[in-house]
Design a protein around this motif. Structure first.
Motif, mmCIF file in Angstrom:
data_model
loop_
_atom_site.group_PDB
_atom_site.id
_atom_site.type_symbol
_atom_site.label_atom_id
_atom_site.label_comp_id
_atom_site.label_asym_id
_atom_site.label_seq_id
_atom_site.Cartn_x
_atom_site.Cartn_y
_atom_site.Cartn_z
ATOM 1 N N SER A 470 0.833 -1.205 0.000
ATOM 2 C CA SER A 470 0.000 0.000 0.000
ATOM 3 C C SER A 470 0.869 1.258 0.000
ATOM 4 O O SER A 470 0.528 2.263 -0.634
ATOM 5 C CB SER A 470 -0.936 0.007 1.216
ATOM 6 N N VAL A 512 -9.619 -1.041 -2.830
ATOM 7 C CA VAL A 512 -10.024 -1.584 -1.533
ATOM 8 C C VAL A 512 -11.029 -0.628 -0.906
ATOM 9 O O VAL A 512 -10.743 0.559 -0.734
ATOM 10 C CB VAL A 512 -8.814 -1.797 -0.605
ATOM 11 N N TYR A 515 -12.848 -2.561 5.603
ATOM 12 C CA TYR A 515 -12.540 -3.756 6.392
ATOM 13 C C TYR A 515 -13.633 -3.966 7.443
ATOM 14 O O TYR A 515 -14.249 -3.011 7.937
ATOM 15 C CB TYR A 515 -11.189 -3.604 7.102
ATOM 16 N N GLN A 537 -13.301 -0.042 9.142
ATOM 17 C CA GLN A 537 -12.665 0.993 8.315
ATOM 18 C C GLN A 537 -13.335 1.062 6.949
ATOM 19 O O GLN A 537 -13.702 0.032 6.377
ATOM 20 C CB GLN A 537 -11.171 0.678 8.140
ATOM 21 N N CYS A 546 -14.247 -10.214 -1.594
ATOM 22 C CA CYS A 546 -13.802 -10.217 -0.201
ATOM 23 C C CYS A 546 -12.607 -11.151 -0.022
ATOM 24 O O CYS A 546 -12.586 -12.264 -0.558
ATOM 25 C CB CYS A 546 -14.976 -10.671 0.673
ATOM 26 N N ARG A 547 -11.607 -10.674 0.728
ATOM 27 C CA ARG A 547 -10.499 -11.530 1.156
ATOM 28 C C ARG A 547 -10.615 -11.701 2.670
ATOM 29 O O ARG A 547 -10.811 -10.719 3.403
ATOM 30 C CB ARG A 547 -9.149 -10.897 0.796
ATOM 31 N N TYR A 549 -8.941 -12.974 6.244
ATOM 32 C CA TYR A 549 -7.660 -13.232 6.895
ATOM 33 C C TYR A 549 -7.897 -13.793 8.298
ATOM 34 O O TYR A 549 -8.793 -13.337 9.027
ATOM 35 C CB TYR A 549 -6.838 -11.949 7.007
ATOM 36 N N GLU A 596 -11.526 -8.146 4.185
ATOM 37 C CA GLU A 596 -11.123 -6.998 3.364
ATOM 38 C C GLU A 596 -11.986 -6.989 2.108
ATOM 39 O O GLU A 596 -12.035 -7.973 1.376
ATOM 40 C CB GLU A 596 -9.648 -7.111 2.970
ATOM 41 N N PHE A 598 -13.122 -5.469 -1.632
ATOM 42 C CA PHE A 598 -12.502 -4.801 -2.764
ATOM 43 C C PHE A 598 -13.313 -5.033 -4.028
ATOM 44 O O PHE A 598 -14.236 -5.867 -4.069
ATOM 45 C CB PHE A 598 -11.066 -5.303 -2.959
#
Length: 606
Positions: A470, A512, A515, A537, A546-547, A549, A596, A598
């Motif tokens: 980023s 993005v 979150y 956020q 969507c990712r 984690y 996340e 995006f």
């Protein structure tokens, strides 16, 4: 010399900026360069208040000090029954675009300007010290410490100017600001260590700047020195020694033991003679800032490289956005100078602010013009923010309009094998009237050095199966550098060829959105797992990919199938709110998992 005589003499020098044109002639407003709303209104008699009001009603926030684009100048003029005409710049408007050299008027030889580059610990500093100390002949300067980051060496009665830089990135950052200061790069490679990553980067940056390279193979006194291995490694980077059938001079040296240094310096002079470097001592001084600082005793001071013309005490300068009356200038040994010719580094004080390395300077006929030129440059910098860089979309548009098309590329890939395969495939693309230049091709993630090089070279970064952080993406955005990410080779090749032909379709990039954290889990027989989330956020659009984690590791890439606030379907949920969602994959999430969100959005050109 009296002030009147000095002004009379300096006005005869070519290269001085003229007074800004901005006046109404027979119903036509004639202007040059960048002009603010205040300047436009004062020179035309148009009401500034009414003009600002008119722009506000269109949703445009413009103040008196706003630099106007040519389109806005046209709009203001036409709305007030005035025609308009922009003439070529005078030098006062944007003196930073004034050419430094002129083949028609430059007819006197000048010293070469040399930058020494190389990998850390390969002896660059030792070589600089060796050359520097040998410059003090016969105790002339009595061991006085060098004061500025540039110096001159006299070899066989001829001068060579050396510039100290922290490394290849500083060299290229200066070039990104338009400062093409170097005539020759001396590349230092340790004979016992060979070609290293920073060696390769220095080669890439020198080639991108189209600056010839001389190689100094250092540390030949080491027991493990292997000159042949160094030449072999350099040949793999298209740097081929003269005795291997190439055109690059390579000198075995030991900077520590002062072996081969004279041969290296003579080689520099020989190459400079072939380059036939010329200047015009009689024109007004023009050049670039090497370094600058705010001194506690002397105020703003800068090291300038006079690239053409002669700089004299009493001259008035615009240095980037700042003004300077040269009351005193000194050389690297703090010795006062009355004048300095082409390729001479000097230190000056009394500047109205601290310029940055790479800023252009130009001498003007009088103080008024120099101040106006500096002020106009400051306004241009305030208004900067338009797309200065290259993008595939803009290149495709130029090709579509029939313009000659050139793409400069920096290729990064996951492995060196992939990088070489990409390079070979790209080089096979053949489009009439178009040119493709691969500046560098290597493995690894996109780095800061890649962005700096791309900015200076108006290049596009192709990232194949590698990522950019980023922070790197933010740097690229600020430097107007486009990073294009691919994981399918034929798609990359198709886009490049389409851009060269002017047939490139819409360009998309990943954005993005926000979150969220999983805080509750529910089971439903029809839809499976329902995620109770809190948006930490940004925002969550209902159509986002969507990712997911877990413990900072990516465990799933998916997309949303529903998004709710309480029982209602919603299009998006903002930061600070709870929501419920489902995903397309049958995968059991856990409380604490991070999501996340995006999507791919079309890049608007310009």
């Amino acid at each position: 010399m009296s002030k009147s005589n000095r002004n009379r003499n300096s006005s005869s020098k070519p290269g001085f900026g003229k007074k800004v044109q901005g006046q109404v002639q027979n119903g036509v407003f004639v202007y040059t360069g960048t002009i603010t709303l205040d300047q436009l209104c004062k020179r035309t008699g148009i009401s500034a208040t009414e003009t600002i009001k008119s722009f506000l009603m269109q949703g445009k926030m413009i103040s008196l000090n706003t630099p106007l684009t040519d389109e806005l100048v046209a709009e203001v003029c036409l709305n007030n029954n005035l025609d308009f005409k922009k003439e070529a710049g005078s030098g006062v408007d944007d003196f930073t675009k004034a050419p430094i050299f002129n083949s028609e008027t430059d007819n006197e030889g000048r010293p070469p300007v040399v930058t020494i580059m190389g990998h850390v610990d390969h002896g660059k500093t030792t070589l600089i010290d060796c050359i520097r100390h040998s410059n003090i002949t016969g105790g002339e300067h009595g061991g006085i410490t060098q004061e500025i980051g540039a110096y001159q060496k006299v070899v066989q009665g001829k001068k060579i100017t050396f510039i100290d830089t922290p490394g290849h990135e500083a060299f290229t950052a200066m070039r990104a600001r338009g400062a093409q200061m170097t005539d020759i790069v001396v590349l230092v490679v340790a004979a016992d260590d060979g070609v290293k990553p920073q060696t390769v980067e220095a080669i890439d940056h020198a080639k991108a700047a189209k600056v010839p390279i001389i190689v100094a193979i250092n540390k030949i006194d080491k027991p493990t020195a292997d000159i042949g291995r160094v030449k072999q490694q350099l040949s793999e980077r298209d740097v081929l020694a003269e005795d291997w059938g190439g055109d690059v001079m390579m000198f075995p040296i030991s900077a520590k033991r002062n072996i081969g240094i004279d041969d290296l310096l003579e080689g520099i002079l020989g190459l400079a003679e072939l380059m036939d470097l010329k200047a015009n001592n009689s024109r007004a001084a023009i050049g670039s800032v090497i370094e600058a600082e705010l001194d506690k005793k002397e105020g703003a001071k800068a090291t300038l490289l006079v690239q053409n013309g002669t700089l004299s005490v009493g001259d008035t300068l615009a240095i980037g956005p700042y003004f300077c009356k040269v009351r005193k200038m000194v050389n690297e040994f703090n010795k006062p100078l009355k004048s300095a010719g082409p390729s001479t580094p000097v230190s000056v004080t009394g500047i109205s602010g601290v310029p940055i390395a790479g800023d252009r300077f130009l001498a003007f006929e009088n103080e008024k013009d120099a101040r106006e030129a500096a002020a106009n440059r400051a306004q241009a910098l305030i208004g900067k923010g338009t797309d200065d860089g290259a993008s595939l979309a803009s290149i495709a548009q130029h090709a579509k309009e029939g313009d000659n098309t050139v793409i400069n590329l920096i290729v990064k890939a996951d492995t060196q094998g992939s990088a070489e395969a990409l390079k070979a495939s790209l080089q096979k693309i053949n489009v009439e009237g178009a040119q493709l230049n691969i500046l560098t091709c290597s493995s690894g993630n996109v780095s800061q050095g890649d962005i700096v090089l791309a900015s200076a070279s108006h290049a596009i970064v192709l990232a194949f199966s590698v990522s950019a952080s980023s922070a790197i993406k933010e740097l690229a955005k600020s430097e107007h550098v486009e990073i294009r990410e691919y994981n399918i080779i034929y798609k990359l090749l198709e886009d490049i060829e389409a851009a060269l032909r002017g047939t490139l379709g819409p360009v998309y990039e990943e954005v993005v959105y926000g979150y969220a954290e999983v805080r509750n889990l529910f089971k439903a027989s029809k839809v499976g797992q329902i995620l109770g989330c809190y948006v930490t956020q940004g925002r969550v659009p209902s159509n986002a990919s969507c990712r997911i984690y877990r413990n900072k590791e990516l465990i799933l890439k998916t997309h949303l199938t529903s998004l709710k606030r309480f029982k209602d379907d919603v299009k998006e949920v903002l930061q600070g709110f709870d929501c419920g969602m489902t995903i397309s994959d049958k995968f059991d999430l856990e409380i604490g998992d991070l999501l996340e969100f995006f999507g791919m959005e079309e890049v608007k050109n310009g």
